[in-house]
Enzyme design. Structure first.
Site, PDB file in Angstrom:
ATOM      1  N   ARG A  94       1.051  -1.122  -0.065  1.00 17.85           N
ATOM      2  CA  ARG A  94       0.340   0.036   0.102  1.00 17.85           C
ATOM      3  C   ARG A  94       0.737   1.307   0.054  1.00 17.85           C
ATOM      4  O   ARG A  94       2.074   1.146   0.597  1.00 17.85           O
ATOM      5  CB  ARG A  94      -0.728   0.068   1.275  1.00 17.85           C
ATOM      6  CG  ARG A  94      -1.920   1.111   1.480  1.00 17.85           C
ATOM      7  CD  ARG A  94      -3.066   0.929   0.552  1.00 17.85           C
ATOM      8  NE  ARG A  94      -3.977   2.093   0.944  1.00 17.85           N
ATOM      9  CZ  ARG A  94      -5.118   2.312   0.084  1.00 17.85           C
ATOM     10  NH1 ARG A  94      -5.000   1.650  -1.066  1.00 17.85           N
ATOM     11  NH2 ARG A  94      -6.049   2.962   0.548  1.00 17.85           N
ATOM     12  N   THR A 367      -8.764   0.774 -10.623  1.00 11.02           N
ATOM     13  CA  THR A 367      -8.438  -0.406  -9.789  1.00 11.02           C
ATOM     14  C   THR A 367      -8.653  -1.616 -10.346  1.00 11.02           C
ATOM     15  O   THR A 367      -9.536  -1.571 -11.335  1.00 11.02           O
ATOM     16  CB  THR A 367      -9.050  -0.054  -8.299  1.00 11.02           C
ATOM     17  OG1 THR A 367      -8.851   1.116  -7.873  1.00 11.02           O
ATOM     18  CG2 THR A 367      -8.503  -1.137  -7.560  1.00 11.02           C
ATOM     19  N   THR A 385      -4.066  -0.700  -7.230  1.00  9.94           N
ATOM     20  CA  THR A 385      -4.714   0.392  -7.496  1.00  9.94           C
ATOM     21  C   THR A 385      -3.674   1.678  -7.886  1.00  9.94           C
ATOM     22  O   THR A 385      -2.582   1.583  -7.298  1.00  9.94           O
ATOM     23  CB  THR A 385      -5.638   0.518  -6.412  1.00  9.94           C
ATOM     24  OG1 THR A 385      -6.640   1.939  -6.470  1.00  9.94           O
ATOM     25  CG2 THR A 385      -4.861   0.942  -5.000  1.00  9.94           C
ATOM     26  N   ASN A 387      -5.865   4.474  -7.385  1.00  8.96           N
ATOM     27  CA  ASN A 387      -7.189   4.997  -6.655  1.00  8.96           C
ATOM     28  C   ASN A 387      -8.021   5.366  -7.844  1.00  8.96           C
ATOM     29  O   ASN A 387      -8.497   4.488  -8.565  1.00  8.96           O
ATOM     30  CB  ASN A 387      -6.670   6.011  -5.792  1.00  8.96           C
ATOM     31  CG  ASN A 387      -8.064   6.679  -5.004  1.00  8.96           C
ATOM     32  OD1 ASN A 387      -9.046   5.479  -4.860  1.00  8.96           O
ATOM     33  ND2 ASN A 387      -8.067   7.659  -4.427  1.00  8.96           N
ATOM     34  N   GLU A 406      -3.748   8.176  -3.900  1.00 16.67           N
ATOM     35  CA  GLU A 406      -4.155   7.247  -2.765  1.00 16.67           C
ATOM     36  C   GLU A 406      -4.452   8.219  -1.464  1.00 16.67           C
ATOM     37  O   GLU A 406      -5.106   7.770  -0.202  1.00 16.67           O
ATOM     38  CB  GLU A 406      -3.440   6.280  -2.444  1.00 16.67           C
ATOM     39  CG  GLU A 406      -3.882   4.696  -2.420  1.00 16.67           C
ATOM     40  CD  GLU A 406      -4.630   4.220  -3.667  1.00 16.67           C
ATOM     41  OE1 GLU A 406      -5.978   3.993  -3.416  1.00 16.67           O
ATOM     42  OE2 GLU A 406      -4.038   4.146  -4.547  1.00 16.67           O
ATOM     43  N   ASP A 409      -7.806   8.493  -0.009  1.00 11.71           N
ATOM     44  CA  ASP A 409      -8.101   7.633   0.869  1.00 11.71           C
ATOM     45  C   ASP A 409      -8.155   7.755   2.409  1.00 11.71           C
ATOM     46  O   ASP A 409      -8.710   7.082   3.006  1.00 11.71           O
ATOM     47  CB  ASP A 409      -7.592   6.049   0.477  1.00 11.71           C
ATOM     48  CG  ASP A 409      -8.224   5.462  -0.563  1.00 11.71           C
ATOM     49  OD1 ASP A 409      -9.572   5.807  -1.298  1.00 11.71           O
ATOM     50  OD2 ASP A 409      -7.762   4.357  -1.199  1.00 11.71           O
ATOM     51  N   SER A 438      -7.878   1.264   3.358  1.00  8.41           N
ATOM     52  CA  SER A 438      -8.365   0.852   1.760  1.00  8.41           C
ATOM     53  C   SER A 438      -9.759  -0.157   2.143  1.00  8.41           C
ATOM     54  O   SER A 438      -9.919  -0.502   3.254  1.00  8.41           O
ATOM     55  CB  SER A 438      -7.315   0.095   1.177  1.00  8.41           C
ATOM     56  OG  SER A 438      -7.809  -0.539   0.238  1.00  8.41           O
ATOM     57  N   GLY A 458     -13.589  -1.101  -6.974  1.00  9.52           N
ATOM     58  CA  GLY A 458     -14.823  -0.436  -6.765  1.00  9.52           C
ATOM     59  C   GLY A 458     -15.044   0.328  -5.578  1.00  9.52           C
ATOM     60  O   GLY A 458     -16.192   0.590  -5.174  1.00  9.52           O
ATOM     61  N   GLY A 459     -13.923   0.835  -5.238  1.00  9.07           N
ATOM     62  CA  GLY A 459     -13.842   1.857  -4.275  1.00  9.07           C
ATOM     63  C   GLY A 459     -14.618   1.291  -2.665  1.00  9.07           C
ATOM     64  O   GLY A 459     -14.473   0.188  -2.401  1.00  9.07           O
TER      65      GLY A 459
HETATM   66  O1  DON Z   1      -8.048   1.370  -1.564  1.00 13.55           O
HETATM   67  C1  DON Z   1      -9.278   1.812  -2.044  1.00 13.55           C
HETATM   68  O2  DON Z   1      -9.945   1.176  -1.278  1.00 13.55           O
HETATM   69  C2  DON Z   1      -9.341   2.654  -3.121  1.00 13.55           C
HETATM   70  N1  DON Z   1      -8.122   3.142  -3.414  1.00 13.55           N
HETATM   71  C3  DON Z   1      -9.890   1.505  -4.379  1.00 13.55           C
HETATM   72  C4  DON Z   1     -10.069   2.396  -5.388  1.00 13.55           C
HETATM   73  C5  DON Z   1     -11.002   1.590  -6.257  1.00 13.55           C
HETATM   74  O3  DON Z   1     -11.279   0.637  -6.049  1.00 13.55           O
HETATM   75  C6  DON Z   1     -11.424   2.411  -7.529  1.00 13.55           C
HETATM   76  N2  DON Z   1     -12.498   1.925  -8.323  1.00 13.55           N
HETATM   77  N3  DON Z   1     -13.502   2.098  -8.731  1.00 13.55           N
END
Ligand code: DON
Length: 557
Positions: A94, A367, A385, A387, A406, A409, A438, A458-459
């Site tokens: 990370r 990501t 990712t 981000n 990132e 986040d 994350s 997918g965030g």
């Molecule tokens: O680490 C995380 O949770 C985010 N940076 C992930 C970002 C992500 O999945 C973007 N996709 N839609």
């Protein structure tokens, strides 16, 4: 203890430690978001590499062919399971906040979060861990020299790859930001515009950086010429990285979150990911309800109530475990789940506001996740990712790759939502050397009969997508079903169920509304799951790539 009791105990111990021991599948499978990355993985397997070498090859290839989603300027969690000795480990690559970062670095004179600084340009970028992670995996778990595992990516970077529909679709929303920093324009755009479908994207600088990884390991990237170019480029554009930040970056080997649910053993991401803890908490809450036997509305209702409670805890308790004390044992315990369950009513939604604060958030395909199983039963579940779309949209001159954003986040201000509508407090505040919380949830579910490897981008919705995939696996579904399932999501705040267009029938939607749930059906689908399943009963291996993104590819061979 007399001898016979001792022997019985020994016997029981042997049985229990072998309860989840696996044989070998004899076949390999890789599912990733890009066919060239899946093929790169197989190239390395066919050279005699194991799942871990393949994971290095896929990670490097994705960095080249899917720059919207991951890259050498980003980070990742790789969850490894070695079949020979049942060792499971999470490789934490990370990103890390630079030494000159501070808690209020994105606040303007009025104390409001400056979203542009947190998302675009070099100030948004954490110190990347992607390269260090690949080198660590190759050196400690791979069978081949890293030269072999990086060869396909170096070739793809040098010779180019063809622009596809996804590259174009994800570039459109951010092209205005890409144009702000010229070093990336010659690489990712053509005459300042979105390239045509089929145009070749060549990345000579990335090929050179990867050659240096082959020659020097982490030396060039974190201490040498690439480090110097990164720091010079970042600082010239208003960023705060130093050579010391890069030199201090370390991959961390962490114990995954491990727990049992019915007859399954789940291995999933530990902090600084929130994913594993949230998934454990949700499943612990759900276990006694036997949701498989309930009506569709009751099932969704109970799952949503469990999601709500887990995301509330995410916002309150979770952050980088090297900086804050994360109460993992408490949050993943049955007792704690029982306490949360006591507040759930079957006839009424709980208002999130009553438990202790956004709009339709982008749900995404930026990501990336891949899943690998080799013929010896070694497994990798990895989510990588930069981000949001094409990361910070910034390339340091002479390096060739996009940096992540990132830093968004982190919780830039207590209780104020980030790009995914997620809120956080002190536990996830910015501090030098800290890793942002994350949602990435690479997961492996080992059963006595069937084993699943899954994950998705997918965030904030990653956790609930993985959860829905796991529940479908428990119900007997395979990877094609998990990746195609219509999805729904609740993240505590905003207090509403987000649903994909096909997720609920009109009747089910009215039943949920009658229980007091606000339901928002989004026009767009979300996620990009790549999954593998191994059925130990008949030796079948299946793999699937999310139909939402046609460039993905799953191969079993
Ligand atoms: O680490 C995380 O949770 C985010 N940076 C992930 C970002 C992500 O999945 C973007 N996709 N839609």
């Amino acid at each position: 203890m007399n001898q016979s009791k001792y022997l019985v105990l020994l016997f029981l111990l042997l049985i229990s430690s072998h309860a989840f021991a696996l044989e070998k599948p004899g076949k390999a499978a890789i599912a990733s978001a890009h066919y060239l990355a899946t093929e790169a993985g197989f190239e390395v397997l066919e050279k005699g590499g194991n799942a871990f070498d393949a994971a290095v090859a896929v990670s490097a290839a994705l960095a080249v062919v899917e720059p919207s989603s991951s890259g050498l300027g980003g980070g990742a969690f790789w969850l490894l399971h070695r079949n020979t000795d049942n060792k499971s480990i999470m490789i934490d690559g990370r990103e890390e906040a630079p030494g000159a970062s501070h808690k209020d670095m994105y606040l303007d004179a009025n104390g409001e979060v400056n979203r542009d600084l947190a998302l675009h340009g070099p100030l948004a970028a954490g110190i990347p861990g992607h390269v260090a992670g690949m080198v660590h995996i190759a050196e400690n778990y791979g069978r081949l020299p890293i030269k072999d595992s990086l060869a396909p990516a170096i070739r793809l970077a040098r010779d180019g790859f063809a622009v596809d529909e996804k590259y174009v679709r994800l570039l459109k929303p951010v092209i205005k930001h890409m144009r702000r920093w010229p070093a990336g324009n010659d690489i990712f755009l053509v005459d300042g515009e979105i390239p045509a479908l089929g145009a070749l994207i060549k990345q000579a600088d990335v090929a050179a950086v990867l050659e240096q990884v082959v020659a020097t390991g982490i030396q060039d990237f974190y201490f040498g010429e690439t480090a110097r170019r990164l720091v010079a480029g970042v600082r010239a554009a208003g960023g705060i990285w130093s050579m010391a930040d890069l030199a201090a970056y370390k991959v961390v080997e962490r114990e995954p979150v491990v727990f049992e649910y019915q007859d399954y053993k789940l291995l999933t991401a530990s902090p600084p990911s929130s994913g594993g803890i949230a998934i454990a908490e949700i499943l612990n809450i759900l276990e006694p309800y036997n949701i498989a036997s309930r009506s569709p509305a009751q099932r969704v209702h109970l799952v949503v109530e469990a999601m709500r409670r887990a995301y509330r805890d995410r916002s309150l308790y979770l952050g980088d475990p090297d900086f804050v004390t994360v109460p993992v044992a408490m949050l993943t315990s049955q007792n704690y789940a029982a306490g949360l369950r006591a507040s759930i009513r079957t006839d009424k939604a709980t208002a999130s506001a009553s438990l202790a604060g956004s709009d339709d958030q982008p749900g995404g395909q930026h990501t990336t996740h891949f899943s690998v199983l080799d013929k010896d039963g070694n497994m990798v579940s990895a989510t990588l990712t930069v981000n949001t779309l094409y990361g910070a949209n910034f390339v340091a001159p002479g390096t060739g790759f996009l940096l992540n954003n990132e830093m968004d986040d982190f919780s830039a201000k207590s209780g104020v939502p980030n790009a995914y509508g997620l809120i956080g407090f002190e536990a996830n505040a910015i501090a030098p050397g800290k890793r942002p919380l994350s949602s990435m949830s690479p997961t492996i579910v080992i059963g006595k009969e069937r084993t699943a490897i899954l994950g998705t981008p997918g965030g904030s919705r990653i956790i609930t997508m993985v959860l829905l995939g796991i529940l479908d696996f428990f119900d007997g579904g395979g990877p094609q079903s998990w990746v195609s399932l219509p999805r729904y999501h609740h993240q505590y705040l905003p207090d509403r169920i987000f649903a994909e267009p096909e997720a609920f029938s009109p009747e089910l939607q009215s039943q949920l509304q009658a229980l007091g749930h606000e339901v928002q059906v989004l026009k767009r689908q979300w996620g990009n799951m790549n999954a593998v399943m191994w059925d130990q009963r008949n030796g079948r291996v299946e793999a699937a790539s999310d139909p939402r993104t046609p460039s993905g590819k799953a191969i079993v061979r």
